[in-house]
Scaffold this motif. Sequence first.
Motif, PDB file in Angstrom:
ATOM      1  N   LEU A   7       0.816  -1.214   0.000  1.00 35.49           N
ATOM      2  CA  LEU A   7       0.000   0.000   0.000  1.00 35.49           C
ATOM      3  C   LEU A   7       0.848   1.262   0.000  1.00 35.49           C
ATOM      4  O   LEU A   7       0.352   2.352   0.304  1.00 35.49           O
ATOM      5  CB  LEU A   7      -0.943  -0.012   1.212  1.00 35.49           C
ATOM      6  CG  LEU A   7      -1.940  -1.169   1.249  1.00 35.49           C
ATOM      7  CD1 LEU A   7      -2.750  -1.131   2.525  1.00 35.49           C
ATOM      8  CD2 LEU A   7      -2.856  -1.148   0.033  1.00 35.49           C
ATOM      9  N   GLU A   8       2.113   1.131  -0.355  1.00 43.30           N
ATOM     10  CA  GLU A   8       3.011   2.285  -0.425  1.00 43.30           C
ATOM     11  C   GLU A   8       2.850   2.936  -1.795  1.00 43.30           C
ATOM     12  O   GLU A   8       3.410   2.470  -2.789  1.00 43.30           O
ATOM     13  CB  GLU A   8       4.449   1.837  -0.187  1.00 43.30           C
ATOM     14  CG  GLU A   8       5.412   2.983   0.028  1.00 43.30           C
ATOM     15  CD  GLU A   8       6.800   2.519   0.384  1.00 43.30           C
ATOM     16  OE1 GLU A   8       7.645   3.387   0.643  1.00 43.30           O
ATOM     17  OE2 GLU A   8       7.055   1.301   0.388  1.00 43.30           O
ATOM     18  N   LEU A   9       2.107   4.009  -1.846  1.00 41.90           N
ATOM     19  CA  LEU A   9       1.747   4.638  -3.118  1.00 41.90           C
ATOM     20  C   LEU A   9       2.973   5.208  -3.829  1.00 41.90           C
ATOM     21  O   LEU A   9       3.770   5.937  -3.242  1.00 41.90           O
ATOM     22  CB  LEU A   9       0.735   5.758  -2.868  1.00 41.90           C
ATOM     23  CG  LEU A   9       0.137   6.423  -4.101  1.00 41.90           C
ATOM     24  CD1 LEU A   9      -0.747   5.463  -4.873  1.00 41.90           C
ATOM     25  CD2 LEU A   9      -0.648   7.676  -3.701  1.00 41.90           C
ATOM     26  N   ASP A  10       3.106   4.841  -5.100  1.00 45.95           N
ATOM     27  CA  ASP A  10       4.137   5.393  -5.973  1.00 45.95           C
ATOM     28  C   ASP A  10       5.551   5.235  -5.413  1.00 45.95           C
ATOM     29  O   ASP A  10       6.389   6.134  -5.521  1.00 45.95           O
ATOM     30  CB  ASP A  10       3.848   6.878  -6.270  1.00 45.95           C
ATOM     31  CG  ASP A  10       2.494   7.073  -6.936  1.00 45.95           C
ATOM     32  OD1 ASP A  10       2.057   6.165  -7.664  1.00 45.95           O
ATOM     33  OD2 ASP A  10       1.879   8.134  -6.722  1.00 45.95           O
ATOM     34  N   ARG A  11       5.811   4.084  -4.840  1.00 46.14           N
ATOM     35  CA  ARG A  11       7.146   3.796  -4.309  1.00 46.14           C
ATOM     36  C   ARG A  11       8.194   3.788  -5.428  1.00 46.14           C
ATOM     37  O   ARG A  11       9.348   4.158  -5.211  1.00 46.14           O
ATOM     38  CB  ARG A  11       7.119   2.439  -3.592  1.00 46.14           C
ATOM     39  CG  ARG A  11       8.489   1.920  -3.137  1.00 46.14           C
ATOM     40  CD  ARG A  11       9.072   2.805  -2.061  1.00 46.14           C
ATOM     41  NE  ARG A  11      10.315   2.282  -1.542  1.00 46.14           N
ATOM     42  CZ  ARG A  11      11.505   2.386  -2.154  1.00 46.14           C
ATOM     43  NH1 ARG A  11      11.577   2.989  -3.330  1.00 46.14           N
ATOM     44  NH2 ARG A  11      12.598   1.917  -1.593  1.00 46.14           N
ATOM     45  N   PHE A  12       7.775   3.389  -6.633  1.00 48.53           N
ATOM     46  CA  PHE A  12       8.715   3.249  -7.739  1.00 48.53           C
ATOM     47  C   PHE A  12       8.318   4.163  -8.896  1.00 48.53           C
ATOM     48  O   PHE A  12       7.129   4.375  -9.143  1.00 48.53           O
ATOM     49  CB  PHE A  12       8.784   1.796  -8.202  1.00 48.53           C
ATOM     50  CG  PHE A  12       9.229   0.857  -7.115  1.00 48.53           C
ATOM     51  CD1 PHE A  12      10.574   0.778  -6.749  1.00 48.53           C
ATOM     52  CD2 PHE A  12       8.312   0.065  -6.437  1.00 48.53           C
ATOM     53  CE1 PHE A  12      10.981  -0.069  -5.738  1.00 48.53           C
ATOM     54  CE2 PHE A  12       8.716  -0.794  -5.426  1.00 48.53           C
ATOM     55  CZ  PHE A  12      10.063  -0.857  -5.067  1.00 48.53           C
ATOM     56  N   PRO A  13       9.312   4.680  -9.647  1.00 47.46           N
ATOM     57  CA  PRO A  13       9.037   5.677 -10.683  1.00 47.46           C
ATOM     58  C   PRO A  13       8.789   5.098 -12.072  1.00 47.46           C
ATOM     59  O   PRO A  13       8.775   5.831 -13.053  1.00 47.46           O
ATOM     60  CB  PRO A  13      10.332   6.504 -10.687  1.00 47.46           C
ATOM     61  CG  PRO A  13      11.400   5.497 -10.380  1.00 47.46           C
ATOM     62  CD  PRO A  13      10.776   4.525  -9.409  1.00 47.46           C
ATOM     63  N   PHE A  14       8.602   3.793 -12.159  1.00 47.42           N
ATOM     64  CA  PHE A  14       8.458   3.161 -13.465  1.00 47.42           C
ATOM     65  C   PHE A  14       7.129   2.433 -13.582  1.00 47.42           C
ATOM     66  O   PHE A  14       6.525   2.033 -12.588  1.00 47.42           O
ATOM     67  CB  PHE A  14       9.604   2.157 -13.707  1.00 47.42           C
ATOM     68  CG  PHE A  14       9.829   1.189 -12.570  1.00 47.42           C
ATOM     69  CD1 PHE A  14       8.999   0.080 -12.378  1.00 47.42           C
ATOM     70  CD2 PHE A  14      10.881   1.376 -11.675  1.00 47.42           C
ATOM     71  CE1 PHE A  14       9.206  -0.804 -11.330  1.00 47.42           C
ATOM     72  CE2 PHE A  14      11.095   0.488 -10.624  1.00 47.42           C
ATOM     73  CZ  PHE A  14      10.245  -0.600 -10.454  1.00 47.42           C
ATOM     74  N   ALA A  15       6.679   2.284 -14.820  1.00 46.47           N
ATOM     75  CA  ALA A  15       5.574   1.377 -15.131  1.00 46.47           C
ATOM     76  C   ALA A  15       6.185   0.041 -15.542  1.00 46.47           C
ATOM     77  O   ALA A  15       7.400  -0.057 -15.792  1.00 46.47           O
ATOM     78  CB  ALA A  15       4.725   1.938 -16.257  1.00 46.47           C
TER      79      ALA A  15
END
Length: 225
Positions: free
Chosen positions: A199-207
Motif C-alpha cells: 500500500l506504499e503509493l508510488d514507491r517506484f518511478p516506473f511502469a
Amino acid sequence: MDSRFLGIPELVDTPSVAVVVDVMRAFTVAAWAFGQGAEKIVLAESLDGALALKARHPDWVALKDGPSAPGFDAVNSPGLLRSLDLGGRTVVQKTTAGTVGALAVKDASLVLCAGFVVAEATAQLLRTRGSDTVTFVVTGEDGQADEDLACAQYIARRAAGAATDAAGFLRRGAESRAATELAEGVRQGAHPDDVALCLELDRFPFAMVATSEGSLMVLRPTTGA
C-alpha cells in the motif's frame, strides 16, 4: 478514457490495452524485484513451467506463492524479496492470480502490470499513449478483490487526468480480505511488512510493460512512452 474493470473469468475477447492489477502481492513483488536490480521478469504459466525455465537457466531466480519449495529461490513477498540483490538477474514468477491475468491478455497491443507502488507511472504511461479504451484486469478473487479494484479505479482516474485523493482507495486496500489474511498469517510465505509495502503509493518511478519475447511473456520496467 473509457475504462472497463473485469475479472479474469470475464475476459472473453482480447483488449487493445490491458492493465493487470495484483496489489497483494504479485505486481508489488515484481516492482520490488526491479527496484532490487532485476533486468526482467518471465511470467510462468505453471509451477512446472517455472521449474523447467530454472533448470534451463540455473542463474535465473524463481519465485512462487506460498511457502518455499524445492527448486524455487524466493517466495511472493515484497518484505522478503527486498533483502535480495537481484542486480542484472532474470526472475521467473508464478503466482495464483497476477501472472495468470497477464498471460490471459498476452495478445493485447499493450499490457501493463500494476499495483499501488507503480500507480502514477502506470497512469502517466496510459496518458502518454493516449489510450481511448483500457481494460483493467482485477485479478484477485475472480475480480472481486477490493484492493485490486480500488487500485484499478485509482489508476483509471489518474490516467483520465482527474485530481484524485488516494486515501480512500488505499483504505479499501487496507481493509480488504487479502490484507486481513496477510496480517493474520493466513497466507504462507509472507512477511509482517507485506501489507504496508503493498500500500506504499508510488514507491517506484516506473511502469511495468509485459511483452511476448519468443514463447515467453516478459515483464520489464519503463519510464518512457
